[in-house]
Structures are given as C-alpha cells and as structure tokens.
Design a protein around this motif. Sequence first.
Motif, mmCIF file in Angstrom:
data_model
loop_
_atom_site.group_PDB
_atom_site.id
_atom_site.type_symbol
_atom_site.label_atom_id
_atom_site.label_comp_id
_atom_site.label_asym_id
_atom_site.label_seq_id
_atom_site.Cartn_x
_atom_site.Cartn_y
_atom_site.Cartn_z
ATOM 1 N N ILE A 89 -5.034 4.953 7.191
ATOM 2 C CA ILE A 89 -3.977 5.938 6.901
ATOM 3 C C ILE A 89 -3.838 6.136 5.394
ATOM 4 N N TYR A 95 -4.478 9.801 3.793
ATOM 5 C CA TYR A 95 -3.270 10.517 3.378
ATOM 6 C C TYR A 95 -2.946 10.307 1.903
ATOM 7 N N THR A 139 -11.101 13.131 3.275
ATOM 8 C CA THR A 139 -11.245 13.590 4.652
ATOM 9 C C THR A 139 -11.566 12.372 5.515
ATOM 10 N N GLN A 140 -11.466 12.556 6.813
ATOM 11 C CA GLN A 140 -11.766 11.415 7.688
ATOM 12 C C GLN A 140 -13.236 11.017 7.578
ATOM 13 N N GLU A 141 -14.096 11.992 7.340
ATOM 14 C CA GLU A 141 -15.526 11.677 7.167
ATOM 15 C C GLU A 141 -15.737 10.847 5.891
ATOM 16 N N LYS A 173 -10.581 7.635 13.289
ATOM 17 C CA LYS A 173 -9.641 8.484 14.019
ATOM 18 C C LYS A 173 -8.707 7.646 14.897
#
Lengths: 102, 185
Positions: free
Chosen positions: B137, B141, B146-148, B162
């Motif tokens: 997180i 954030y 990015t999540q990648e 994720k």
Amino acid sequence: MNQPPENDWLNRVLKDEPPYINDDGFTARVVAGLPPKRRHWLRPVIIGTATVTGILLTFSITPPVELLNQILAWTYYGIPLIPVGLALAFMVVSVKFAIDEP
Amino acid sequence: MPNVVELSDSDLIARVLLDDDHHAFGELVKRHQSNIRALLRKLTGGNTVRADELAQDTFLRAYRQLAKFRGDAKFATWLYRIAYNLFQSEVRAAKPTELFDEAVHTEPQPPAVAAIDFHEDLTTAMRGLNENERVAITLCYTTGLTQEEAAAVLQWPLGTVKTNILTAKEKLRRYLAPWKDYSTA
C-alpha cells in the motif's frame, strides 16, 4: 483494471501527497559518508613506476650490451623469444589496463 | 558546463561513474531524499530516526552499486528497491519491537469518531497491517508507483501486489470508517 477508482474516499486519503521532507543536512551527511574520491592518476603512476624500476634493475644487474648479446645468442641457438615477447605484451596490457581503469 | 541542478538524473549518474563526482551524487540525493525517507518512515511505522538511518544506508549502497544501474527502470524505482531490501534485511535481523512499537501486528480497534488527528489514526491503522500489506500500500499510494512498478520493486507477482492491496484496504477501510464523513466533507 490496474488502478483503483478515484471516487473511493480511502483512495483519496491514501493518495494525499505526503509532505515534502526538508533536507535538514541529510544530503550533507550522506555525501560525508561516501568513500574518498578515486584518484585516477594513482594507478598508472604506481604501475609506471614499478615498470621503470624493474627495467632499471634489470639493466643494473645485466648491462644493456650483455643483455642484447644474450638475446641474440638465444635467437642464434634457436631459443624462442616467446618469453621476452610475452613479457613485453604483458607490460603493454598492464599499462593500458591501468590507464583505462575508471 | 551546465550546473548540476540543470542536469537530468542520467547525466548526474554518468558524472558519478566517470569522474566519481561527489557533487553530482549529492544532487541525486537532494532530489530523491524526501521520497525515500517518506517511504521508509511509512515502512518503519513512523520511526523517523531508524528511517533516516536506513535512507542514508540506501544512498550509500546506491553509490557503491551505481555501475549496476542499467537505466531500464527509473532511478527512483531503483532506489525504492534498495530501500526496501535494506528494510527487509533489518526486519529479518531485528526483533519487531526494535523497528515498530508494540501496536505492530495487532489488529487495531476502530477509533472513536471524535479522535483528534486523522493522520495519527492512519499511522496506527498502517501499523495494524502485516508487513506485506503495508509495503504494497505504501509503494502504490505514498510513492505513487503503479502496481506493475511496485511488483518490480518488490519482485513479487503482480497478483500478489493486488491481493495485498485489497486486503490492506479492507482493513484500513474498517479501521478508518469513522473518518469517512470527514474525508468526503
């Protein structure tokens, strides 16, 4: 879907821009902790000095004319000059390596 | 010759590698110190002293390993990876209480609506997450990866990132529910 929807209140809260942390001497402390700067000239100087000293020592032990005669004798009697060639090649490579080393 | 503040990260890195330019490396530290320290403060549950020590170690390691930086990721992402690795090593070596306070790893109780400081509650709620959730997180954030990119920093499969974000958000949503009205006001 990779990014969460923007209308989620929790996303907004979490994405709140964190306040900028003032440097307050942090960078100076990091830079002070770096190892001393590399001295590019030191390595070639050491190797160059060692090479010259080696040559001078060789000539002081065996006078140049005698050394030349010895090399000619080796050639005459069929003793290959490979060791001499190798030594010279090694010296050239060493000097080049010393100069190229960042 | 341009001043170091006008140079891109890549140019500064080249200067450090070619000339061992401490001034150029100092500029890189100046540019990225806030983000790295912010990340480590989050990871250590607000332990600013420890976070700054880890941040300092992060930059020193970056300096030593700069020749290994290939430029296929952003320099900032590479720094995040070093910071996370150092944090991980420390967590493995230390007892949890040396990095966090005793609230760590315990499910926090929801705060009273009249709680004084939202950010204090957010910090407490973050401490209630397990380490993987907190890291995921924070990277996605706080640092804005990015999540990648976070998956690349953590060297986790994207699905793991994720999943950890989902479970972390579920816990945070539950704990911070009393603040929902304030945040949307």
